[in-house]
Scaffold this motif. Structure first.
Motif, short mmCIF file in Angstrom:
data_model
loop_
_atom_site.label_atom_id
_atom_site.label_comp_id
_atom_site.label_asym_id
_atom_site.label_seq_id
_atom_site.Cartn_x
_atom_site.Cartn_y
_atom_site.Cartn_z
N THR A 161 0.76 3.99 -2.83
CA THR A 161 0.87 5.53 -2.59
C THR A 161 1.92 6.43 -3.01
O THR A 161 1.65 7.48 -3.45
CB THR A 161 0.75 5.56 -1.03
N SER A 162 3.28 6.10 -3.07
CA SER A 162 4.06 6.67 -3.32
C SER A 162 4.09 6.93 -5.01
O SER A 162 4.69 7.92 -5.22
CB SER A 162 5.30 5.70 -3.16
N ALA B 69 1.44 7.13 -6.29
CA ALA B 69 0.11 8.04 -6.81
C ALA B 69 0.53 9.55 -6.54
O ALA B 69 0.14 10.56 -7.06
CB ALA B 69 -0.98 7.70 -5.54
N ILE B 70 1.47 9.69 -5.60
CA ILE B 70 2.13 11.21 -5.16
C ILE B 70 3.42 11.46 -5.77
O ILE B 70 4.11 12.21 -5.22
CB ILE B 70 1.89 11.25 -3.62
N SER C 127 0.70 -1.09 0.04
CA SER C 127 0.12 -0.15 -0.19
C SER C 127 1.08 1.16 -0.06
O SER C 127 0.54 2.17 -0.59
CB SER C 127 -0.91 0.14 1.25
N VAL C 128 2.07 1.03 0.75
CA VAL C 128 2.90 2.45 0.74
C VAL C 128 3.36 2.34 -0.63
O VAL C 128 3.69 3.57 -0.90
CB VAL C 128 4.00 2.11 1.93
#
Length: 380
Positions: free
Chosen positions: A155-156, A158-159, A151-152
């Motif tokens: 997320t990385s 995505a951002i 998940s991390v």
């Protein structure tokens, strides 16, 4: 006097007392800065003199303060012409006051940027600490570590662009740092003045319209930025075409005229000026280039425009003085221009009609006389 010396030389020449706070307070307003300039100038200049010289300052510092007096005079004499007028002292004090305000605003903005960066980094460290602590002491979290790190990673991704903008802005502000608050810059040939610096963006004020423009720092990171405020004395060029019939002597006379102009205006321009013939324009015109060097940079738009207007008016007057015309020109000036003014007189209708009738009768008499003369010539 001691506080003034400390202010202009950047060194503690004499022990400064309460007068230092008075000087700083005067620099907070325009009227106070002008009053301070007059006070300093009149305190040093001898009675009956119109300019301030180095010897006037050295006389007040004594035999042991010649070096300090020299440094102070060099700080005052921005155009390096050997004297300082009251107008120059006014401009200098106003510039010092403006620079102080810009430095204060710049320090405030940079402080806010550092504070924002510190908050973001503190949040990241806090989140990482929580994850590491939970991974060591929570068996449930340890068993799901693979899913958590997945998940991390998602997320990385995505951002990623946000992180890239953040890192690029940090490098732009803290490493490159191409401008400060109050600097006059050009970005993509757009004249701007820096108003506010933030972590992710910068607010500029357009010189031509006065509108505020917000530009992300990540965009400025890849742009060519001209910083006029950090530049030294600058020069500008003017290209113009003249008639191909212009003689070489006329161009030399024009060069001499412009050299006399820069000598007469040595407070504004450097003595180096030259005229270059850069093209013959298909033998129809001569294209000249004039390069003139200012005594300072273009951080002050008002001062730059004033000098530019003064030079262009002098250039036009010199061209007219030496009869240098535009391509295809050289004839008499049109009627009604300032060089060939036209005049009109108001008369009565009867007088105008009588003059017209008399003119027509004279023209008819000339025509008949010519016909009679042609008829009297015998045919051969």
């Amino acid at each position: 006097m001691s506080s003034a010396a400390n202010r202009f030389t950047g060194k503690r020449v004499l022990k400064a007392g309460y007068s230092q706070s008075s000087v700083l307070q005067a620099l907070e307003t325009r009227a106070g800065s002008e009053a301070l300039a007059r006070r300093l100038w009149m305190s040093f200049v001898q009675e009956g003199k119109d300019n301030l010289y180095e010897r006037d300052i050295a006389k007040n510092f004594g035999p042991t303060g010649k070096e300090e007096a020299k440094e102070m005079f060099e700080a005052l004499d921005k155009d390096c012409n050997g004297d300082v007028s009251l107008g120059e002292m006014h401009l200098l004090c106003l510039q010092v006051a403006q620079d102080r305000k810009h430095v204060d605003r710049n320090m405030h903005d940079i402080g806010q940027v550092i504070k924002s960066l510190d908050n973001i980094l503190s949040l990241i460290v806090l989140l990482l600490s929580i994850l590491v602590y939970a991974a060591f002491f929570s068996t449930t979290l340890a068993s799901r570590a693979t899913a958590l790190w997945g998940s991390v990673a998602a997320t990385s991704f995505a951002i990623a662009r946000t992180v890239q903008e953040f890192l690029g802005s940090c490098i732009f502000i803290f490493v490159k740092h191409p401008y400060d608050v109050g600097d006059r810059v050009d970005i993509n040939n757009l004249p701007l003045i820096v108003e506010h610096i933030s972590l992710l963006h910068t607010i500029f004020r357009q010189v031509d319209s006065g509108a505020n423009v917000q530009i992300p720092n990540i965009i400025n990171n890849s742009q060519w930025i001209k910083n006029f405020s950090r530049s030294k004395a600058m020069a500008e060029r003017y290209d113009f075409a003249i008639s191909a019939k212009t003689k070489f002597d006329a161009i030399e006379n024009l060069n001499t005229e412009l050299q006399n102009f820069v000598r007469d205006n040595k407070r504004d321009f450097q003595p180096d000026i030259d005229i270059e013939l850069i093209s013959v324009g298909n033998l129809k015109e001569l294209v000249l280039r004039v390069e003139i060097a200012h005594k300072s940079n273009w951080s002050s738009e008002t001062l730059r425009v004033t000098r530019r207007n003064k030079f262009l008016c002098a250039l036009l007057a010199a061209l007219q003085k030496h009869s240098i015309c535009s391509p295809g020109g050289g004839g008499p000036p049109p009627v009604g221009s300032w060089e060939n003014p036209g005049y009109s007189v108001t008369i009565a209708d009867e007088e105008a009609q009588g003059a017209r009738t008399a003119y027509e009768e004279r023209e008819e008499a000339k025509r008949l006389k010519k016909l009679n003369a042609d008829a009297s010539i015998p045919n051969t």
